[in-house]
Design an enzyme around this catalytic site. Structure first.
Site, PDB file in Angstrom:
ATOM      1  N   HIS A   1     -24.495 -15.976 -74.502  1.00 14.71           N
ATOM      2  CA  HIS A   1     -25.788 -16.332 -75.081  1.00 14.71           C
ATOM      3  C   HIS A   1     -26.777 -15.182 -75.231  1.00 14.71           C
ATOM      4  CE1 HIS A   1     -29.036 -19.041 -76.162  1.00 14.71           C
ATOM      5  NE2 HIS A   1     -29.790 -18.574 -75.192  1.00 14.71           N
TER       6      HIS A   1
ATOM      7  N   GLY B   1     -36.710 -19.459 -74.667  1.00 14.80           N
ATOM      8  CA  GLY B   1     -37.152 -20.305 -73.570  1.00 14.80           C
ATOM      9  C   GLY B   1     -36.867 -21.769 -73.912  1.00 14.80           C
TER      10      GLY B   1
END
Length: 324
Positions: free
Chosen positions: A298, A43
């Site tokens: 990613h 995050g």
């Protein structure tokens, strides 16, 4: 007969109450007598994904996971009050002590990799090893890569970047982007607020993989509102505050964990976290191994990244077993 511990589901869960009245959700899976490993989600704001346990052999590992402040089932939801990097590092320490663990493996991706490195630097004596994915070192150049007009996303996806920064006065910088979005997130008008939250979330979704599945990163796609809210608010909050870290803090202190074994997995075409950061970390960290996945971006949803992480947890469990 050998007892088997499946790597799906958890055998215990609960809340850890902090001294500042935060309720942190955590869960335990795998073998209660296995090697302790802490899974640290990314995050900031992502929360735990339903399939995070798939990287671990449930017979070998005692899998520990928690949702960081403001995330998922932790309370209060979406709050940025008392929500800093140091707060989260204190939470990791409190969780380790609450569970009676002396030493554990730290496993983290993206922002989770940042926290894993910081936690190890802060208390190397509590760490058996680290497994990292999509390294984010939280420097200005790393924030520029994700948000800046000369960053990887802006250069490879200029049409998406134009949508992301629409309405922001020039010159566009990561700081201005975060300031503008934070103001939008606080608007009383619900439609404007939700639109800004989704714009931030969709920007990251579009950059997340080398090849996007149909509908991913599309404004017309329905995304769970709690996930969108949490990720956008907390990510913006941390980036606006330079992740509450001194510039180049991790590389300046990497010598403190030079003796700890580590595996770094990074997608060659990661436009959220630059591959150069993973290379710099590896060069500075004597006991690390680096695996650049040639056909990946990613996320752990890309098969090459997932495979390397599974092999890393297998190899780490063998290494720990041999040295313990």
């Amino acid at each position: 007969m050998k007892r088997l511990y499946p790597d799906i589901g958890c055998y215990a869960s609960g809340y850890l109450q902090t001294q500042d009245d935060i309720a942190l959700y955590y869960e335990l899976s795998g073998n209660p007598e296995g090697i302790p490993v802490l899974y640290i989600h990314g995050g900031p704001g992502a929360g735990l994904s339903p399939d995070y346990r798939r990287f671990f052999d449930g017979n070998r590992y005692r899998i520990i996971a928690f949702e960081q402040r403001g995330c998922g089932r932790s309370k209060p939801f979406g709050s940025t009050t008392n929500n800093t990097t140091q707060d989260t590092l204190s939470d990791i320490t409190a969780l380790r002590r609450h569970l009676g663990i002396e030493r554990w493996i730290l496993f983290g991706g993206s922002w989770g990799a940042t926290l894993a490195l910081l936690s190890a630097i802060e208390a190397p004596q509590t760490v058996l090893g680290l497994i990292l994915r999509g390294v984010f070192l939280a420097r200005q150049e790393d924030r520029d890569w994700f948000l800046g007009p000369d960053g990887g996303g802006a250069q490879l996806f200029p049409e998406y970047y134009e949508q992301f920064v629409a309405g922001i006065a020039a010159p566009v910088t990561p700081a201005r982007i975060c300031q503008w979005y934070q103001q939008q997130f606080d608007l009383p008008n619900e439609a404007q607020r939700l639109s800004a939250l989704k714009r931030w979330y969709v920007w990251e979704e579009r950059l997340s993989r080398l090849s996007l599945p149909p509908g991913t990163g599309d404004f017309t796609t329905h995304y769970p509102l709690p996930l969108v809210t949490c990720l956008a608010k907390l990510e913006c909050h941390y980036l606006l505050n330079d992740c509450f870290l001194a510039e180049n803090y991790i590389l300046d202190n990497i010598h403190k964990i030079s003796h700890l074994p580590g595996t770094i997995v990074h997608g060659r075409y990661d436009v959220i976290c630059k591959a150069r950061a993973a290379w710099q970390l590896h060069k500075a960290w004597q006991a690390s191994n680096l695996f650049i996945v040639a056909d990946a971006g990613h996320t752990t949803s890309e098969i090459g990244v997932a495979l390397k992480l599974c092999r890393a947890t297998r190899d780490m469990s063998r290494y720990v077993g041999e040295t313990s």
